[in-house]
Design a protein around this motif. Structure first.
Motif, PDB file in Angstrom:
ATOM      1  N   VAL A 175      39.466  46.820  41.468  1.00 18.15           N
ATOM      2  CA  VAL A 175      38.799  45.719  42.150  1.00 18.15           C
ATOM      3  C   VAL A 175      38.902  44.502  41.237  1.00 18.15           C
ATOM      4  O   VAL A 175      38.646  44.598  40.039  1.00 18.15           O
ATOM      5  CB  VAL A 175      37.310  46.042  42.429  1.00 18.15           C
ATOM      6  CG1 VAL A 175      36.648  44.892  43.148  1.00 18.15           C
ATOM      7  CG2 VAL A 175      37.185  47.305  43.235  1.00 18.15           C
ATOM      8  N   SER A 176      39.293  43.386  41.820  1.00 18.43           N
ATOM      9  CA  SER A 176      39.397  42.155  41.037  1.00 18.43           C
ATOM     10  C   SER A 176      38.452  41.120  41.617  1.00 18.43           C
ATOM     11  O   SER A 176      38.251  41.050  42.823  1.00 18.43           O
ATOM     12  CB  SER A 176      40.825  41.620  41.079  1.00 18.43           C
ATOM     13  OG  SER A 176      40.874  40.360  40.463  1.00 18.43           O
ATOM     14  N   ASP A 177      37.838  40.307  40.725  1.00 21.30           N
ATOM     15  CA  ASP A 177      37.034  39.191  41.208  1.00 21.30           C
ATOM     16  C   ASP A 177      37.812  37.886  41.093  1.00 21.30           C
ATOM     17  O   ASP A 177      37.241  36.812  41.157  1.00 21.30           O
ATOM     18  CB  ASP A 177      35.701  39.119  40.448  1.00 21.30           C
ATOM     19  CG  ASP A 177      35.908  38.972  38.956  1.00 21.30           C
ATOM     20  OD1 ASP A 177      37.060  39.080  38.507  1.00 21.30           O
ATOM     21  OD2 ASP A 177      34.931  38.733  38.235  1.00 21.30           O
TER      22      ASP A 177
ATOM     23  N   SER B 253      39.677  36.958  38.436  1.00 25.89           N
ATOM     24  CA  SER B 253      39.858  36.470  37.074  1.00 25.89           C
ATOM     25  C   SER B 253      40.924  37.289  36.377  1.00 25.89           C
ATOM     26  O   SER B 253      41.576  38.143  36.967  1.00 25.89           O
ATOM     27  CB  SER B 253      38.537  36.547  36.312  1.00 25.89           C
ATOM     28  OG  SER B 253      38.230  37.890  36.043  1.00 25.89           O
ATOM     29  N   GLY B 254      41.088  37.050  35.101  1.00 26.35           N
ATOM     30  CA  GLY B 254      42.072  37.796  34.336  1.00 26.35           C
ATOM     31  C   GLY B 254      41.537  39.095  33.794  1.00 26.35           C
ATOM     32  O   GLY B 254      42.183  39.764  32.985  1.00 26.35           O
ATOM     33  N   GLN B 255      40.345  39.460  34.211  1.00 24.19           N
ATOM     34  CA  GLN B 255      39.667  40.632  33.670  1.00 24.19           C
ATOM     35  C   GLN B 255      39.384  41.593  34.824  1.00 24.19           C
ATOM     36  O   GLN B 255      38.911  41.155  35.871  1.00 24.19           O
ATOM     37  CB  GLN B 255      38.345  40.144  33.067  1.00 24.19           C
ATOM     38  CG  GLN B 255      37.798  40.993  31.994  1.00 24.19           C
ATOM     39  CD  GLN B 255      36.648  40.269  31.298  1.00 24.19           C
ATOM     40  OE1 GLN B 255      36.391  39.092  31.525  1.00 24.19           O
ATOM     41  NE2 GLN B 255      35.947  40.988  30.469  1.00 24.19           N
ATOM     42  N   PRO B 256      39.651  42.892  34.668  1.00 26.57           N
ATOM     43  CA  PRO B 256      39.346  43.810  35.769  1.00 26.57           C
ATOM     44  C   PRO B 256      37.850  43.810  36.079  1.00 26.57           C
ATOM     45  O   PRO B 256      37.032  43.805  35.150  1.00 26.57           O
ATOM     46  CB  PRO B 256      39.775  45.178  35.232  1.00 26.57           C
ATOM     47  CG  PRO B 256      40.616  44.912  34.050  1.00 26.57           C
ATOM     48  CD  PRO B 256      40.203  43.596  33.498  1.00 26.57           C
ATOM     49  N   TYR B 257      37.526  43.802  37.346  1.00 24.23           N
ATOM     50  CA  TYR B 257      36.106  43.921  37.690  1.00 24.23           C
ATOM     51  C   TYR B 257      35.706  45.377  37.720  1.00 24.23           C
ATOM     52  O   TYR B 257      34.610  45.733  37.326  1.00 24.23           O
ATOM     53  CB  TYR B 257      35.823  43.260  39.038  1.00 24.23           C
ATOM     54  CG  TYR B 257      34.346  43.176  39.319  1.00 24.23           C
ATOM     55  CD1 TYR B 257      33.570  42.230  38.675  1.00 24.23           C
ATOM     56  CD2 TYR B 257      33.721  44.067  40.172  1.00 24.23           C
ATOM     57  CE1 TYR B 257      32.217  42.169  38.883  1.00 24.23           C
ATOM     58  CE2 TYR B 257      32.371  44.018  40.380  1.00 24.23           C
ATOM     59  CZ  TYR B 257      31.617  43.063  39.728  1.00 24.23           C
ATOM     60  OH  TYR B 257      30.259  43.011  39.911  1.00 24.23           O
TER      61      TYR B 257
ATOM     62  N   ALA C 257      41.433  38.005  43.961  1.00 25.37           N
ATOM     63  CA  ALA C 257      40.300  38.860  44.298  1.00 25.37           C
ATOM     64  C   ALA C 257      40.684  39.828  45.396  1.00 25.37           C
ATOM     65  O   ALA C 257      41.421  39.480  46.311  1.00 25.37           O
ATOM     66  CB  ALA C 257      39.126  38.001  44.740  1.00 25.37           C
ATOM     67  N   GLY C 258      40.186  41.039  45.286  1.00 23.31           N
ATOM     68  CA  GLY C 258      40.477  42.041  46.309  1.00 23.31           C
ATOM     69  C   GLY C 258      40.362  43.427  45.724  1.00 23.31           C
ATOM     70  O   GLY C 258      39.901  43.615  44.604  1.00 23.31           O
ATOM     71  N   GLU C 259      40.784  44.403  46.505  1.00 27.52           N
ATOM     72  CA  GLU C 259      40.698  45.791  46.066  1.00 27.52           C
ATOM     73  C   GLU C 259      41.950  46.517  46.521  1.00 27.52           C
ATOM     74  O   GLU C 259      42.560  46.142  47.523  1.00 27.52           O
ATOM     75  CB  GLU C 259      39.448  46.463  46.640  1.00 27.52           C
ATOM     76  CG  GLU C 259      39.387  46.356  48.152  1.00 27.52           C
ATOM     77  CD  GLU C 259      38.107  46.880  48.734  1.00 27.52           C
ATOM     78  OE1 GLU C 259      37.422  47.655  48.065  1.00 27.52           O
ATOM     79  OE2 GLU C 259      37.813  46.527  49.876  1.00 27.52           O
ATOM     80  N   ALA C 260      42.346  47.523  45.763  1.00 28.95           N
ATOM     81  CA  ALA C 260      43.531  48.282  46.131  1.00 28.95           C
ATOM     82  C   ALA C 260      43.426  49.680  45.563  1.00 28.95           C
ATOM     83  O   ALA C 260      42.833  49.900  44.505  1.00 28.95           O
ATOM     84  CB  ALA C 260      44.797  47.605  45.608  1.00 28.95           C
TER      85      ALA C 260
ATOM     86  N   LEU D 279      47.797  44.928  43.873  1.00 38.75           N
ATOM     87  CA  LEU D 279      46.791  43.883  44.023  1.00 38.75           C
ATOM     88  C   LEU D 279      47.435  42.497  43.951  1.00 38.75           C
ATOM     89  O   LEU D 279      46.978  41.553  44.579  1.00 38.75           O
ATOM     90  CB  LEU D 279      45.753  44.051  42.906  1.00 38.75           C
ATOM     91  CG  LEU D 279      44.305  43.671  43.129  1.00 38.75           C
ATOM     92  CD1 LEU D 279      43.804  44.166  44.446  1.00 38.75           C
ATOM     93  CD2 LEU D 279      43.470  44.244  42.005  1.00 38.75           C
TER      94      LEU D 279
END
Lengths: 197, 404
Positions: free
Chosen positions: B353-355, B357-361, B334-337, B99
């Motif tokens: 999936v990330s939005d 930020s520093g926190q996993p979405y 942000a993105g997905e992998a 990611l």
């Protein structure tokens, strides 16, 4: 790795494919709900594609994907802002995104097929008729997100128990949620006959 | 033992009244490793229907992962497949690095291959040991567990813990391999081979072991692919699919190794495949020891890995980088992998999936056991109740991974 796959699907089903993208080498198709089963069938049956292995089904609750409002940051401690509860604002488009991953055995390639559904109509046609291996994965999505799969042969909760209230991986389910205690099941039916007296 | 054709209920042709019996096998049954229940419908000794019921070890991994920073998920991944925790660490960190579009250092790639193969040996040893134990052979179990113990000691040297390793970090490793580790491994390898030979002498041509395992729990290639089987269970059916070959990650494309395949897809094939894969893993490890380069194990980017301690205590940049990394976490675009590695039981995939930020979405684990267990029904139906035990064991279900 598998751009050829999304291109040929797009050529075959121009009405169903809403969007394609390639992030970090993963080929992704965003398809409409009606197009899911025909596209999965095409991916499986087309000899050039051969996506015959069901890898995974999961879901993303997109409700928190919008920008968090500024007011939520604590002015006394701005560093802690990322650790607050997720933003439950409006998301851009439908709330749930069901994600299918398939693997092509002959080419080693992976493709991701996504369907978006609204919260009040969270029903997706089941992929189990195409590949039976989606069975438990779809049950888990139903269990964790409450998305129903029409045509699924056995749509029960997968990891949780039938009396569980709510769907815990939704963003609005509290992280420290508690569940009500249940009554013990009635064991009368299990009593060994002849031992009552 | 070993008959698979559905038999007529005993006494059915003598006008005796027979009826199906429904019993729970598990969740706390000595043979049901990892707390799982199979609701069986029996006709005498024959299994008519089976409904595996999982979820007794569900801890909400995916929900917990959304609570902290990306780095804070790593200790949770130890608790997925707790027989090969290092592979889980490698898989999760690889997903986040994908990611981040981050290229880790050469030495780190080799060390990750090294620890993955050590873990795979542990995993296969456990599976082989238990498959002997299930049919009453206690000695090979003790030998294999003793060999595993030596490998656990090696893992303890690198990570400080036998099972809860948390050894990898996003962008690298916790620290480099300790001094004398490779020599320690080489001493271990010799004893491992001796043990493997001993186990093979006791089991591979053992009449009882073959009778209980050959032609039992058969899963043909088409069905195995359809159920999403991966790993030794798929290869036992004759499909040469191995993530290390099909989608080479780290430095597996530079390694020379064979992928063993079976042809019948029964328990005995799965046992043989696992034994051979242990030998192939050792082959990979030898190449790693030969080729491993010197150099740093962590990427040189303080936004991703923690700065060295003297920089944290003596420079303002190091201090700020450390603080930001701990408090805000690694900022993932942000993105997905989807990133998959070959785990002990098959394809272990992480969908992240990330939005931004520093926190996993969202962190989702594609657990190989999950797909293996949904095919269990087909493997045990029509067989005898006693055959469930070796069949269930041969798929090597790990409770922490399947229930997450």
């Amino acid at each position: 790795m598998s751009e050829w796959a999304s291109d040929s699907v797009k050529k075959q089903f121009p009405d169903f494919v809403l969007e394609t993208h390639r992030q970090h080498g993963d080929d992704t198709l965003l398809v409409s709900r009606e197009g899911l089963v025909p596209i999965l069938e095409f991916l499986r049956d087309d000899p050039a594609l051969d996506f015959c292995m069901p890898l995974d089904v999961t879901c993303v609750d997109r409700i928190g994907l919008s920008e968090p409002p500024e007011s939520e940051t604590d002015p006394m401690n701005p560093m802690l802002a990322t650790h607050t509860t997720p933003n439950l604002g409006e998301c851009d488009g439908p709330r749930f995104e069901v994600v299918y991953h398939l693997r092509s055995l002959s080419r080693g390639a992976m493709i991701r097929v996504k369907v978006r559904v609204e919260e009040d109509d969270a029903v997706v046609p089941s992929g189990t008729a195409v590949l039976k291996g989606f069975n438990w994965f779809e049950r888990e999505v139903y269990d964790m997100f409450g998305v129903r799969f029409s045509g699924h042969p056995d749509l029960r909760r997968m990891l949780l128990y039938p009396e569980f209230e709510g769907h815990p991986l939704r963003k609005d389910y509290p992280r420290k949620g508690y569940q009500p205690l249940m009554d013990m099941p009635n064991l009368d039916g299990d009593r060994v006959p002849g031992l009552e007296e | 033992m070993g008959s698979k054709a559905p038999q007529k209920a005993p006494g059915a042709d003598k006008d005796l009244k027979t009826e199906y019996l429904t019993i729970n096998m598990g969740p706390s049954h000595p043979a049901m490793h990892g707390t799982v229940k199979i609701i069986l419908t029996l006709d005498g000794e024959t299994v008519v229907d089976a409904d595996p019921d999982i979820g007794y070890l569900h801890r909400g991994f995916e929900k917990m992962a959304e609570a902290g920073t990306w780095t804070k998920v790593i200790p949770y991944t130890d608790r997925l497949n707790y027989v090969s925790p290092l592979i889980n660490n490698v898989g999760y960190c690889g997903a986040v690095e994908k990611l981040l579009d981050l290229e880790i250092t050469e030495r780190c790639k080799y060390v990750r291959v090294f620890i993955s193969e050590i873990s795979r040996i542990c995993d296969h040893l456990t599976a082989v040991a238990a498959s002997a134990l299930e049919v009453g052979a206690f000695t090979p179990f003790l030998w294999a567990v003793q060999a595993r113990e030596e490998l656990y000691f090696l893992i303890e040297m690198i990570a400080g813990a036998r099972v809860t390793t948390s050894y990898t970090r996003i962008g690298g490793l916790r620290w480099d391999l300790p001094d004398g580790w490779v020599e320690r491994y080489e001493a271990c390898e010799e004893r491992l081979f001796r043990m493997l030979d001993d186990v093979e002498t006791l089991l591979t041509r053992n009449r009882i072991f073959i009778d209980r395992n050959a032609d039992v729990g058969v899963m043909k290639a088409d069905d195995a692919i359809g159920w999403g089987y991966t790993g030794p269970c798929l290869r036992a059916a004759g499909v040469d699919y191995d993530v290390r070959k099909a989608v080479p990650y780290l430095v597996y494309d530079r390694m020379e190794f064979d992928v063993p395949v079976g042809h019948k897809g029964d328990n005995f094939d799965r046992y043989l495949i696992r034994l051979e894969e242990i030998r192939q893993s050792v082959r990979i490890i030898r190449q790693v020891i030969r080729d491993i380069p010197d150099g740093p194990v962590n990427v040189d980017d303080w936004r991703i890995v923690l700065p060295p301690k003297d920089a944290v205590y003596n420079t303002i940049e190091g201090m700020i980088a450390h603080f930001e990394n701990i408090m805000k976490g690694v900022q993932v675009p942000a993105g997905e992998a989807y990133y998959s590695v070959e785990g002990g039981n098959g394809e272990l995939g992480f969908y992240v999936v990330s939005d931004g930020s520093g926190q996993p979405y969202r962190v989702h684990v594609r657990a190989p056991c999950f797909a293996l267990m949904q095919g269990l029904r087909d493997m045990i139906i029509g067989g005898l109740i006693a055959d469930i035990i070796p069949t269930f064991d041969s798929i090597n279900m790990i409770g922490g991974e399947i229930d997450r």
